[in-house]
Design an enzyme around this catalytic site. Sequence first.
Site, PDB file in Angstrom:
ATOM      1  N   ARG A   1      -9.178   1.616   8.865  1.00  0.00           N
ATOM      2  CA  ARG A   1      -8.793   0.098   9.185  1.00  0.00           C
ATOM      3  C   ARG A   1     -10.036  -0.746   9.763  1.00  0.00           C
ATOM      4  O   ARG A   1      -9.784  -1.764  10.091  1.00  0.00           O
ATOM      5  CB  ARG A   1      -7.540   0.140   9.865  1.00  0.00           C
ATOM      6  CG  ARG A   1      -6.325  -0.261   9.504  1.00  0.00           C
ATOM      7  CD  ARG A   1      -5.268  -0.332  10.304  1.00  0.00           C
ATOM      8  NE  ARG A   1      -4.195  -1.049  10.014  1.00  0.00           N
ATOM      9  CZ  ARG A   1      -3.338  -0.717   9.375  1.00  0.00           C
ATOM     10  NH1 ARG A   1      -3.004   0.674   9.055  1.00  0.00           N
ATOM     11  NH2 ARG A   1      -2.052  -1.295   9.132  1.00  0.00           N
TER      12      ARG A   1
ATOM     13  N   ARG B   1      11.924  -6.058   4.622  1.00  0.00           N
ATOM     14  CA  ARG B   1      11.680  -4.752   4.527  1.00  0.00           C
ATOM     15  C   ARG B   1      12.736  -3.876   5.271  1.00  0.00           C
ATOM     16  O   ARG B   1      12.692  -4.395   6.703  1.00  0.00           O
ATOM     17  CB  ARG B   1      10.343  -4.330   4.649  1.00  0.00           C
ATOM     18  CG  ARG B   1       9.965  -2.849   4.748  1.00  0.00           C
ATOM     19  CD  ARG B   1       8.635  -2.648   4.813  1.00  0.00           C
ATOM     20  NE  ARG B   1       8.064  -3.057   5.972  1.00  0.00           N
ATOM     21  CZ  ARG B   1       6.587  -2.722   6.001  1.00  0.00           C
ATOM     22  NH1 ARG B   1       6.119  -2.067   5.233  1.00  0.00           N
ATOM     23  NH2 ARG B   1       6.002  -3.304   7.148  1.00  0.00           N
TER      24      ARG B   1
ATOM     25  N   ARG C   1      11.721  -2.663  11.011  1.00  0.00           N
ATOM     26  CA  ARG C   1      10.665  -2.147  12.130  1.00  0.00           C
ATOM     27  C   ARG C   1      10.182  -3.015  13.326  1.00  0.00           C
ATOM     28  O   ARG C   1      10.105  -4.419  12.915  1.00  0.00           O
ATOM     29  CB  ARG C   1       9.167  -1.857  11.519  1.00  0.00           C
ATOM     30  CG  ARG C   1       9.203  -0.225  10.739  1.00  0.00           C
ATOM     31  CD  ARG C   1       8.085  -0.161   9.824  1.00  0.00           C
ATOM     32  NE  ARG C   1       6.839  -0.820  10.049  1.00  0.00           N
ATOM     33  CZ  ARG C   1       5.581  -0.659   9.295  1.00  0.00           C
ATOM     34  NH1 ARG C   1       5.694   0.210   8.291  1.00  0.00           N
ATOM     35  NH2 ARG C   1       4.701  -1.283   9.719  1.00  0.00           N
TER      36      ARG C   1
ATOM     37  N   ARG D   1      -0.546  -9.416  13.149  1.00  0.00           N
ATOM     38  CA  ARG D   1      -1.192  -7.987  12.336  1.00  0.00           C
ATOM     39  C   ARG D   1      -1.827  -8.742  11.206  1.00  0.00           C
ATOM     40  O   ARG D   1      -3.104  -8.151  10.881  1.00  0.00           O
ATOM     41  CB  ARG D   1       0.141  -7.338  11.455  1.00  0.00           C
ATOM     42  CG  ARG D   1       0.732  -6.323  12.659  1.00  0.00           C
ATOM     43  CD  ARG D   1       2.035  -5.852  12.193  1.00  0.00           C
ATOM     44  NE  ARG D   1       2.124  -5.075  11.320  1.00  0.00           N
ATOM     45  CZ  ARG D   1       3.029  -4.745  10.366  1.00  0.00           C
ATOM     46  NH1 ARG D   1       4.161  -5.311  10.563  1.00  0.00           N
ATOM     47  NH2 ARG D   1       2.885  -3.861   9.377  1.00  0.00           N
TER      48      ARG D   1
ATOM     49  N   LYS E   1       0.904  -1.199   0.076  1.00  0.00           N
ATOM     50  CA  LYS E   1       0.055  -0.023   0.157  1.00  0.00           C
ATOM     51  C   LYS E   1       0.855   1.336   0.014  1.00  0.00           C
ATOM     52  O   LYS E   1       0.694   2.145  -0.769  1.00  0.00           O
ATOM     53  CB  LYS E   1      -1.099   0.139   1.265  1.00  0.00           C
ATOM     54  CG  LYS E   1      -1.914  -1.295   1.602  1.00  0.00           C
ATOM     55  CD  LYS E   1      -2.498  -0.865   2.751  1.00  0.00           C
ATOM     56  CE  LYS E   1      -1.741  -1.104   4.036  1.00  0.00           C
ATOM     57  NZ  LYS E   1      -1.195  -2.391   4.482  1.00  0.00           N
TER      58      LYS E   1
HETATM   59  P1  AP5 Z   1       4.837  -1.629   1.780  1.00  0.00           P
HETATM   60  O1  AP5 Z   1       4.438  -0.693   0.562  1.00  0.00           O
HETATM   61  O2  AP5 Z   1       5.765  -1.016   2.966  1.00  0.00           O
HETATM   62  O3  AP5 Z   1       3.553  -2.275   2.416  1.00  0.00           O
HETATM   63  P2  AP5 Z   1       2.478  -1.732   3.035  1.00  0.00           P
HETATM   64  O4  AP5 Z   1       1.144  -2.412   2.712  1.00  0.00           O
HETATM   65  O5  AP5 Z   1       2.492  -0.160   3.196  1.00  0.00           O
HETATM   66  O6  AP5 Z   1       2.823  -2.414   4.666  1.00  0.00           O
HETATM   67  P3  AP5 Z   1       2.740  -1.716   6.024  1.00  0.00           P
HETATM   68  O7  AP5 Z   1       3.340  -2.796   6.918  1.00  0.00           O
HETATM   69  O8  AP5 Z   1       3.248  -0.299   5.947  1.00  0.00           O
HETATM   70  O9  AP5 Z   1       1.282  -1.669   6.214  1.00  0.00           O
HETATM   71  P4  AP5 Z   1       0.540  -1.901   7.552  1.00  0.00           P
HETATM   72  O10 AP5 Z   1      -0.822  -1.380   7.053  1.00  0.00           O
HETATM   73  O11 AP5 Z   1       0.703  -3.156   8.357  1.00  0.00           O
HETATM   74  O12 AP5 Z   1       1.592  -0.845   8.330  1.00  0.00           O
HETATM   75  P5  AP5 Z   1       1.247   0.604   8.934  1.00  0.00           P
HETATM   76  O13 AP5 Z   1       2.482   1.237   8.973  1.00  0.00           O
HETATM   77  O14 AP5 Z   1      -0.036   1.197   8.166  1.00  0.00           O
HETATM   78  O15 AP5 Z   1       5.643  -2.947   1.207  1.00  0.00           O
HETATM   79  C1  AP5 Z   1       6.060  -4.155   1.986  1.00  0.00           C
HETATM   80  C2  AP5 Z   1       7.627  -4.552   1.588  1.00  0.00           C
HETATM   81  O16 AP5 Z   1       7.058  -5.196   0.408  1.00  0.00           O
HETATM   82  C3  AP5 Z   1       8.446  -3.466   1.184  1.00  0.00           C
HETATM   83  O17 AP5 Z   1       9.818  -3.890   1.711  1.00  0.00           O
HETATM   84  C4  AP5 Z   1       8.529  -3.455  -0.179  1.00  0.00           C
HETATM   85  O18 AP5 Z   1       9.802  -2.850  -0.725  1.00  0.00           O
HETATM   86  C5  AP5 Z   1       7.930  -4.742  -0.688  1.00  0.00           C
HETATM   87  N1  AP5 Z   1       7.161  -4.677  -1.880  1.00  0.00           N
HETATM   88  C6  AP5 Z   1       6.078  -3.848  -2.179  1.00  0.00           C
HETATM   89  N2  AP5 Z   1       5.344  -4.026  -3.492  1.00  0.00           N
HETATM   90  C7  AP5 Z   1       5.939  -5.176  -3.811  1.00  0.00           C
HETATM   91  C8  AP5 Z   1       5.612  -5.906  -4.994  1.00  0.00           C
HETATM   92  N3  AP5 Z   1       4.784  -5.715  -5.647  1.00  0.00           N
HETATM   93  N4  AP5 Z   1       6.551  -6.944  -5.046  1.00  0.00           N
HETATM   94  C9  AP5 Z   1       7.575  -7.374  -4.104  1.00  0.00           C
HETATM   95  N5  AP5 Z   1       7.760  -6.502  -3.074  1.00  0.00           N
HETATM   96  C10 AP5 Z   1       6.980  -5.700  -2.816  1.00  0.00           C
HETATM   97  O19 AP5 Z   1       0.549   0.561  10.326  1.00  0.00           O
HETATM   98  C11 AP5 Z   1       1.482   0.250  11.395  1.00  0.00           C
HETATM   99  C12 AP5 Z   1       0.734  -0.135  12.586  1.00  0.00           C
HETATM  100  O20 AP5 Z   1       0.364   1.205  13.056  1.00  0.00           O
HETATM  101  C13 AP5 Z   1      -0.474  -0.746  12.584  1.00  0.00           C
HETATM  102  O21 AP5 Z   1      -0.243  -2.278  12.915  1.00  0.00           O
HETATM  103  C14 AP5 Z   1      -1.355  -0.481  13.855  1.00  0.00           C
HETATM  104  O22 AP5 Z   1      -0.953  -0.734  15.048  1.00  0.00           O
HETATM  105  C15 AP5 Z   1      -0.970   1.333  13.699  1.00  0.00           C
HETATM  106  N6  AP5 Z   1      -2.133   1.936  12.550  1.00  0.00           N
HETATM  107  C16 AP5 Z   1      -1.988   2.621  11.537  1.00  0.00           C
HETATM  108  N7  AP5 Z   1      -2.790   2.931  11.091  1.00  0.00           N
HETATM  109  C17 AP5 Z   1      -3.929   2.718  11.896  1.00  0.00           C
HETATM  110  C18 AP5 Z   1      -5.287   2.819  11.994  1.00  0.00           C
HETATM  111  N8  AP5 Z   1      -6.103   3.414  10.868  1.00  0.00           N
HETATM  112  N9  AP5 Z   1      -5.911   2.273  13.047  1.00  0.00           N
HETATM  113  C19 AP5 Z   1      -5.468   1.703  14.019  1.00  0.00           C
HETATM  114  N10 AP5 Z   1      -4.253   1.530  13.938  1.00  0.00           N
HETATM  115  C20 AP5 Z   1      -3.443   1.898  12.894  1.00  0.00           C
END
Ligand code: AP5
Length: 214
Positions: A88, A127, A160, A171, A13
């Site tokens: 979410r 990552r 991370r 998660r 994402k």
């Molecule tokens: P990446 O693009 O980083 O993936 P992502 O979907 O953004 O993953 P996140 O872990 O950031 O999502 P998340 O939703 O769990 O975390 P967030 O920070 O929002 O890609 C991942 C890896 O794959 C990278 O190394 C990339 O290079 C590689 N990649 C990408 N595309 C690829 C492809 N096509 N092929 C191969 N490799 C590829 O949230 C973290 C925490 O914050 C949550 O767990 C929660 O505790 C809290 N939080 C955040 N938002 C909320 C909310 N709205 N409500 C409550 N808690 C929240």
Amino acid sequence: MKIIMLGAPGAGKGTQAKQIADKYGIPHISTGDIFRANIKNGTELGKKAKEYMDQGALVPDELTCDLVMDRIAQDDAKNGFVLDGFPRTIPQAEALTAALEKIGQKMDFAIDVDVPDENIVNRMSGRRACLNCGATYHIVSIPPKQEGICDRCGSEIVLRDDDKPETVQKRLTVYHEQTQPLIDYYKKQGILQSVDGTVPMEEVFRSIVAILGE
Ligand code: AP5
């Protein structure tokens, strides 16, 4: 153009949202990045959020919704935004719909980046993230030019805390229970689009541009 990125943790994402933001000139709003910046700066919000994030749990809706509503009301979001990691939960989605309805607006697209669980754990362990500027890398598919250093800002890049395999598993469970129902929510609103997130990231981006328009 107002866009929501949906998908499991690690589906890509953030990778796609950054490119969408660049191409369409709209801000990329990542709740995960906002929480991590608060943790880094030692704010009260950061301290509270860290307790949940380190467990792989969601930060409570009451800490999350107002933060996003304030952010999308800022000037740079007037012509649209791409939301990454929000909403979410169904209550978060309802809060967003209600806040936009009040000003006579609605979301235009919810894009689900579809990646099966088996691919996720592997991606997350490779990552590396820059906690300073939010850039992400992968030790195999997108390594930085200099090992351990962010190409963009020169800070150290790290695994991370919540990317350790046991936390990733938690998660994923939370995702299936609390976030996946949003796929139906946005299908009913008629704005859901799905893309295959298992193909190379340039191909994923091409599919997204085909949906959003050039
Ligand atoms: P990446 O693009 O980083 O993936 P992502 O979907 O953004 O993953 P996140 O872990 O950031 O999502 P998340 O939703 O769990 O975390 P967030 O920070 O929002 O890609 C991942 C890896 O794959 C990278 O190394 C990339 O290079 C590689 N990649 C990408 N595309 C690829 C492809 N096509 N092929 C191969 N490799 C590829 O949230 C973290 C925490 O914050 C949550 O767990 C929660 O505790 C809290 N939080 C955040 N938002 C909320 C909310 N709205 N409500 C409550 N808690 C929240």
